[in-house]
Scaffold this motif. Structure first.
Motif, PDB file in Angstrom:
ATOM      1  N   THR A 246       0.811  -1.222   0.000  1.00  0.00           N
ATOM      2  CA  THR A 246       0.000   0.000   0.000  1.00  0.00           C
ATOM      3  C   THR A 246       0.843   1.270   0.000  1.00  0.00           C
ATOM      4  OG1 THR A 246      -0.166   0.052   2.430  1.00  0.00           O
ATOM      5  CG2 THR A 246      -1.871  -1.167   1.235  1.00  0.00           C
ATOM      6  N   PHE A 247       2.142   1.160   0.312  1.00  0.00           N
ATOM      7  CA  PHE A 247       2.973   2.367   0.311  1.00  0.00           C
ATOM      8  C   PHE A 247       4.329   2.173  -0.360  1.00  0.00           C
ATOM      9  CE2 PHE A 247       3.932   0.075   4.163  1.00  0.00           C
ATOM     10  CZ  PHE A 247       5.283   0.256   4.398  1.00  0.00           C
ATOM     11  N   THR A 248       4.565   1.013  -0.956  1.00  0.00           N
ATOM     12  CA  THR A 248       5.789   0.776  -1.732  1.00  0.00           C
ATOM     13  C   THR A 248       5.436   0.043  -3.020  1.00  0.00           C
ATOM     14  OG1 THR A 248       6.304  -1.382  -0.775  1.00  0.00           O
ATOM     15  CG2 THR A 248       7.146   0.557   0.400  1.00  0.00           C
ATOM     16  N   SER A 249       6.428  -0.064  -3.902  1.00  0.00           N
ATOM     17  CA  SER A 249       6.275  -0.821  -5.144  1.00  0.00           C
ATOM     18  C   SER A 249       7.433  -1.796  -5.274  1.00  0.00           C
ATOM     19  CB  SER A 249       6.254   0.118  -6.357  1.00  0.00           C
ATOM     20  OG  SER A 249       5.152   0.998  -6.300  1.00  0.00           O
ATOM     21  N   ASP A 250       7.166  -2.924  -5.895  1.00  0.00           N
ATOM     22  CA  ASP A 250       8.153  -3.980  -6.070  1.00  0.00           C
ATOM     23  C   ASP A 250       8.788  -3.845  -7.454  1.00  0.00           C
ATOM     24  OD1 ASP A 250       9.641  -6.292  -6.159  1.00  0.00           O
ATOM     25  OD2 ASP A 250       7.962  -7.668  -5.862  1.00  0.00           O
ATOM     26  N   PRO A 251      10.117  -3.704  -7.538  1.00  0.00           N
ATOM     27  CA  PRO A 251      10.752  -3.559  -8.851  1.00  0.00           C
ATOM     28  C   PRO A 251      10.814  -4.857  -9.642  1.00  0.00           C
ATOM     29  CG  PRO A 251      12.435  -3.686  -7.160  1.00  0.00           C
ATOM     30  CD  PRO A 251      11.115  -3.664  -6.434  1.00  0.00           C
ATOM     31  N   TRP A 252      10.615  -6.001  -8.964  1.00  0.00           N
ATOM     32  CA  TRP A 252      10.886  -7.265  -9.625  1.00  0.00           C
ATOM     33  C   TRP A 252      10.031  -7.510 -10.871  1.00  0.00           C
ATOM     34  CZ3 TRP A 252      15.208  -9.307  -7.734  1.00  0.00           C
ATOM     35  CH2 TRP A 252      15.681 -10.470  -8.379  1.00  0.00           C
ATOM     36  N   PRO A 253       8.732  -7.263 -10.847  1.00  0.00           N
ATOM     37  CA  PRO A 253       7.955  -7.499 -12.075  1.00  0.00           C
ATOM     38  C   PRO A 253       8.415  -6.657 -13.254  1.00  0.00           C
ATOM     39  CG  PRO A 253       6.511  -7.295 -10.168  1.00  0.00           C
ATOM     40  CD  PRO A 253       7.873  -6.879  -9.716  1.00  0.00           C
TER      41      PRO A 253
END
Length: 312
Positions: A246-253
């Motif tokens: 809800t407050f970060t994003s995952d770079p992996w995708p």
């Protein structure tokens, strides 16, 4: 004879009239062929005034500063106790090979017998010539009378100056090992950024949700660009990670190589270690997992770009 002469004059007069009609210049004829029309693009002609281009003068205040880049790694080092025993210099060699600007470490020891009674944060900082801060999450009586108390927690190493730092203990159930959130404010040339180093409980899924909510509350309102990494002991899509999402994003995708699995270290089956990005306009450029001979996790290494806007 006269009849033929008259007929000749009549034919000559008719020819002169035809020539005058055909070759006499039109009122709008300039004597120069008009250019051919440009090929049509199928678009309507432009209207209004053309846009003004931004100045190209490098001294102009409207030229954006150069994009900055930050390579961040995270790994649970297990006190640098691996299959071959305790080896802090080997752990330092691995970290050096990653060429990271900031390194987030979990399960870092101070003055524990199993790790040679070393002050691991201080020694790693010296071995790697990096700034270091240590977040003590729990402490125990000394190994010997009169000695320093045993400590464990997280550490953040940075080749850039660390301007300030703090460590906040996270909520936990009684009897479980204390966990924490270590913040380091890193001095980038274009402005300071915060890098958070977290270690969540590994045995209870419910408390991880509570800890994730605690982190969200601590990070809320941060007006600096920030990253959040560490051993979260939770897989993507789990309830705890849904809170983190809800407050970060995952770079992996976007840029990850492979599946990103980090544990167990020899034949990994799960992905529980992350370097996530929050506010500030971070752009992930690449992400990968790196094997370790010492730690009981694999390392996660992410390259980020941080474009800067022109101050106009």
């Amino acid at each position: 004879m006269n009849r033929w002469i008259h007929a000749g004059f009549a034919a000559l007069a008719l020819l002169l009239v035809v020539c005058l009609v055909v070759f006499w210049p039109r009122p709008d004829d300039t004597g120069v062929r008009p250019p051919l029309p440009a090929p049509s693009s199928g678009l309507p002609p432009p209207t209004g005034t053309p846009p003004t281009l931004a100045p190209t003068d490098p001294t102009s205040p409207c030229v954006a500063p150069p994009t900055q880049r930050l390579r961040v790694a995270t790994i649970n080092i297990h006190g640098a106790v691996g299959p071959d025993g305790y080896d802090l210099p080997a752990m330092a060699d691995e970290i050096r090979a990653w060429d990271a600007d900031v390194v987030l470490l979990q399960e870092v020891h101070r003055f524990r017998a199993k790790s040679g009674l070393d002050d691991q944060p201080a020694e790693l900082g010296q071995l790697l010539s990096m700034d270091v801060v240590f977040g003590r999450n729990f402490t125990r009586p000394p190994e010997s009378e009169g000695g320093p108390r045993r400590e464990s927690g997280t550490a953040t190493l940075s080749r850039l100056p660390i301007l300030s730092w703090s460590n906040q203990l996270l909520p936990n159930f009684p009897g479980l090992q204390q966990r924490g959130l270590l913040r380091a404010t890193i001095d980038l040339p274009g402005g300071a950024v915060d890098v958070y180093n977290a270690h969540f409980q590994h045995t209870r899924g419910v408390i991880r949700i509570v800890q994730a909510r605690g982190v969200r509350k601590l990070v809320a309102g941060n007006d600096r660009p920030f990253l959040l990494g560490g051993d979260l002991n939770a897989e993507s899509g789990s309830p705890a990670m849904q809170v983190i999402d809800t407050f970060t994003s995952d770079p992996w995708p976007l840029v990850g190589v492979g599946e990103g699995l980090t544990v167990p270290p020899r034949v990994p089956q799960r992905r529980i270690d992350f370097v996530l990005y929050g506010t500030g306009g971070w752009v992930p450029e690449q992400a990968q997992v790196l094997a370790s001979r010492v730690a009981d996790h694999r390392a996660v290494l992410v390259d980020y770009a941080l474009p800067r806007r022109a101050d106009c």
